[in-house]
Design a protein around this motif. Structure first.
Motif, PDB file in Angstrom:
ATOM      1  N   ASP A   9      -3.515   5.065  -2.543  1.00  0.00           N
ATOM      2  CA  ASP A   9      -2.228   4.457  -2.203  1.00  0.00           C
ATOM      3  C   ASP A   9      -2.214   3.052  -2.787  1.00  0.00           C
ATOM      4  O   ASP A   9      -3.182   2.309  -2.642  1.00  0.00           O
ATOM      5  CB  ASP A   9      -2.035   4.405  -0.679  1.00  0.00           C
ATOM      6  CG  ASP A   9      -0.593   4.134  -0.276  1.00  0.00           C
ATOM      7  OD1 ASP A   9      -0.040   3.101  -0.693  1.00  0.00           O
ATOM      8  OD2 ASP A   9      -0.010   4.960   0.449  1.00  0.00           O
ATOM      9  N   ASP A  10      -1.119   2.688  -3.439  1.00  0.00           N
ATOM     10  CA  ASP A  10      -1.087   1.370  -4.082  1.00  0.00           C
ATOM     11  C   ASP A  10      -0.726   0.243  -3.130  1.00  0.00           C
ATOM     12  O   ASP A  10      -0.753  -0.925  -3.517  1.00  0.00           O
ATOM     13  CB  ASP A  10      -0.120   1.383  -5.266  1.00  0.00           C
ATOM     14  CG  ASP A  10       1.327   1.588  -4.842  1.00  0.00           C
ATOM     15  OD1 ASP A  10       1.547   2.208  -3.784  1.00  0.00           O
ATOM     16  OD2 ASP A  10       2.235   1.141  -5.575  1.00  0.00           O
ATOM     17  N   ASP A  11      -0.422   0.565  -1.886  1.00  0.00           N
ATOM     18  CA  ASP A  11      -0.044  -0.455  -0.907  1.00  0.00           C
ATOM     19  C   ASP A  11      -1.309  -0.936  -0.180  1.00  0.00           C
ATOM     20  O   ASP A  11      -1.919  -0.174   0.575  1.00  0.00           O
ATOM     21  CB  ASP A  11       0.946   0.141   0.101  1.00  0.00           C
ATOM     22  CG  ASP A  11       1.498  -0.912   1.059  1.00  0.00           C
ATOM     23  OD1 ASP A  11       0.787  -1.883   1.363  1.00  0.00           O
ATOM     24  OD2 ASP A  11       2.638  -0.738   1.520  1.00  0.00           O
ATOM     25  N   ILE A  14      -1.378  -0.431   3.683  1.00  0.00           N
ATOM     26  CA  ILE A  14      -1.634   0.946   4.137  1.00  0.00           C
ATOM     27  C   ILE A  14      -3.098   1.305   3.936  1.00  0.00           C
ATOM     28  O   ILE A  14      -3.716   1.939   4.808  1.00  0.00           O
ATOM     29  CB  ILE A  14      -0.703   1.929   3.400  1.00  0.00           C
ATOM     30  CG1 ILE A  14       0.728   1.749   3.909  1.00  0.00           C
ATOM     31  CG2 ILE A  14      -1.175   3.374   3.600  1.00  0.00           C
ATOM     32  CD1 ILE A  14       1.733   2.664   3.265  1.00  0.00           C
ATOM     33  N   ARG A  15      -3.673   0.896   2.805  1.00  0.00           N
ATOM     34  CA  ARG A  15      -5.094   1.186   2.582  1.00  0.00           C
ATOM     35  C   ARG A  15      -5.941   0.553   3.679  1.00  0.00           C
ATOM     36  O   ARG A  15      -6.859   1.173   4.213  1.00  0.00           O
ATOM     37  CB  ARG A  15      -5.546   0.670   1.207  1.00  0.00           C
ATOM     38  CG  ARG A  15      -4.924   1.414   0.038  1.00  0.00           C
ATOM     39  CD  ARG A  15      -5.736   1.200  -1.239  1.00  0.00           C
ATOM     40  NE  ARG A  15      -5.923  -0.207  -1.561  1.00  0.00           N
ATOM     41  CZ  ARG A  15      -5.067  -0.940  -2.262  1.00  0.00           C
ATOM     42  NH1 ARG A  15      -3.931  -0.396  -2.693  1.00  0.00           N
ATOM     43  NH2 ARG A  15      -5.322  -2.210  -2.543  1.00  0.00           N
ATOM     44  N   ALA A  33      -6.359   2.165  -5.448  1.00  0.00           N
ATOM     45  CA  ALA A  33      -4.982   1.720  -5.648  1.00  0.00           C
ATOM     46  C   ALA A  33      -4.332   2.403  -6.833  1.00  0.00           C
ATOM     47  O   ALA A  33      -3.105   2.419  -6.939  1.00  0.00           O
ATOM     48  CB  ALA A  33      -4.944   0.207  -5.836  1.00  0.00           C
ATOM     49  N   ASP A  57      -0.714   9.217  -2.050  1.00  0.00           N
ATOM     50  CA  ASP A  57       0.661   8.716  -2.065  1.00  0.00           C
ATOM     51  C   ASP A  57       1.334   9.215  -3.346  1.00  0.00           C
ATOM     52  O   ASP A  57       0.686   9.368  -4.386  1.00  0.00           O
ATOM     53  CB  ASP A  57       0.635   7.184  -2.026  1.00  0.00           C
ATOM     54  CG  ASP A  57       2.028   6.579  -2.030  1.00  0.00           C
ATOM     55  OD1 ASP A  57       2.958   7.245  -1.534  1.00  0.00           O
ATOM     56  OD2 ASP A  57       2.181   5.455  -2.534  1.00  0.00           O
ATOM     57  N   LYS A 106       6.154   8.523   5.408  1.00  0.00           N
ATOM     58  CA  LYS A 106       6.049   7.141   5.888  1.00  0.00           C
ATOM     59  C   LYS A 106       7.378   6.725   6.509  1.00  0.00           C
ATOM     60  O   LYS A 106       8.435   7.181   6.055  1.00  0.00           O
ATOM     61  CB  LYS A 106       5.724   6.196   4.721  1.00  0.00           C
ATOM     62  CG  LYS A 106       4.408   6.478   4.011  1.00  0.00           C
ATOM     63  CD  LYS A 106       4.242   5.532   2.826  1.00  0.00           C
ATOM     64  CE  LYS A 106       2.962   5.778   2.065  1.00  0.00           C
ATOM     65  NZ  LYS A 106       2.821   4.913   0.894  1.00  0.00           N
TER      66      LYS A 106
END
Length: 239
Positions: A9-11, A14-15, A33, A57, A106
């Motif tokens: 996940d690039d956020d 959230i990670r 990411a 994601d 989400k």
């Protein structure tokens, strides 16, 4: 054995949130990411030491998340749970059809992700009689997620299957020559009655037939009983 989780996940928020929740739940978490780093890590993992569950994601900076899901499903082994802000029905259907085992929209609570991972781990394809089954000229290995058979039927003589495909194949192999209704398959696989579940199941059965070299118009092993369900006609031996 500690469950191994790979999170893509690039956020960063959230990670961090999921990593903390999953670690607190007793899981070993690796976070990524970008898709290229995630896929490189999976390729570098020694045999049998890859992740048990991949959280993916769809909105990634360097790759279409659905392409990542499709590749994971083809390689087999890990369960795949999509976590995405895309909540449209068609997005969920597409993700399931490509081989994902679950789809979470989400925003979500970390406890929900923990619960869904535990549910997938409980459904790991372990047959009561053993981990390897033979039927006709084929051998299905549920440790390696591989299907072996004649090269004129199984391309190259050896194919992989995803965990979602493994669950369906296991159902057939444990209940040969018996009608399996869609309701029974839904209950066994933990799905909910919906068009998306039916379509995902149909796609996975179609993929299994292709890997078995079945004629799609007249399959010999996985027979469709229209309006009722499916029957697996092979003679099965568990090793």
């Amino acid at each position: 054995m500690t469950p191994r989780i790979a999170l893509l996940d690039d956020d960063p928020a959230i990670r961090s949130l999921l990593s903390e929740a999953l670690t607190a739940a007793g899981m070993n978490v690796a976070t990524y990411a970008r898709a290229d780093a995630f896929e490189a890590a999976l390729r570098a993992a020694p045999p049998g030491q890859g992740p048990d569950v991949c959280l993916v994601d769809l909105g990634l900076p360097d790759r279409d998340g659905l392409a990542v899901v499709s590749r994971l499903a083809l390689e087999g082994g890990a369960a795949i749970i999509i976590i995405s802000g895309r909540g449209q029905v068609q997005d969920r259907v597409t993700g399931l059809e490509l081989g994902a085992d679950d789809y979470v929209v989400k925003p979500f609570e970390p406890a929900e992700i923990v619960a869904r991972i535990r549910a997938r781990l409980r459904k790991a394809p372990v047959a009561a009689q053993g981990r390897v089954a033979t039927f006709g000229p084929y051998t299905a290995d549920f440790d390696r997620f591989t299907l072996s058979g004649p090269a004129d039927r199984v391309p190259g003589g050896d194919a992989t299957f995803s965990q979602a495909e493994a669950e369906i194949l296991r159902l057939f192999l444990e209940r040969p020559r018996r009608l399996l209704t869609r309701a029974e398959m839904q209950e066994a696989l933990g799905g909910s009655a919906s068009d998306s579940f039916d379509r995902a199941m149909d796609v996975r059965i179609s993929r299994l037939r292709a890997k078995l070299g079945e004629d799609p118009k007249a399959p010999a092993l996985i027979k469709t009983i229209y309006g009722a369900g499916y029957i697996f006609l092979g003679e099965v031996t568990w090793l």
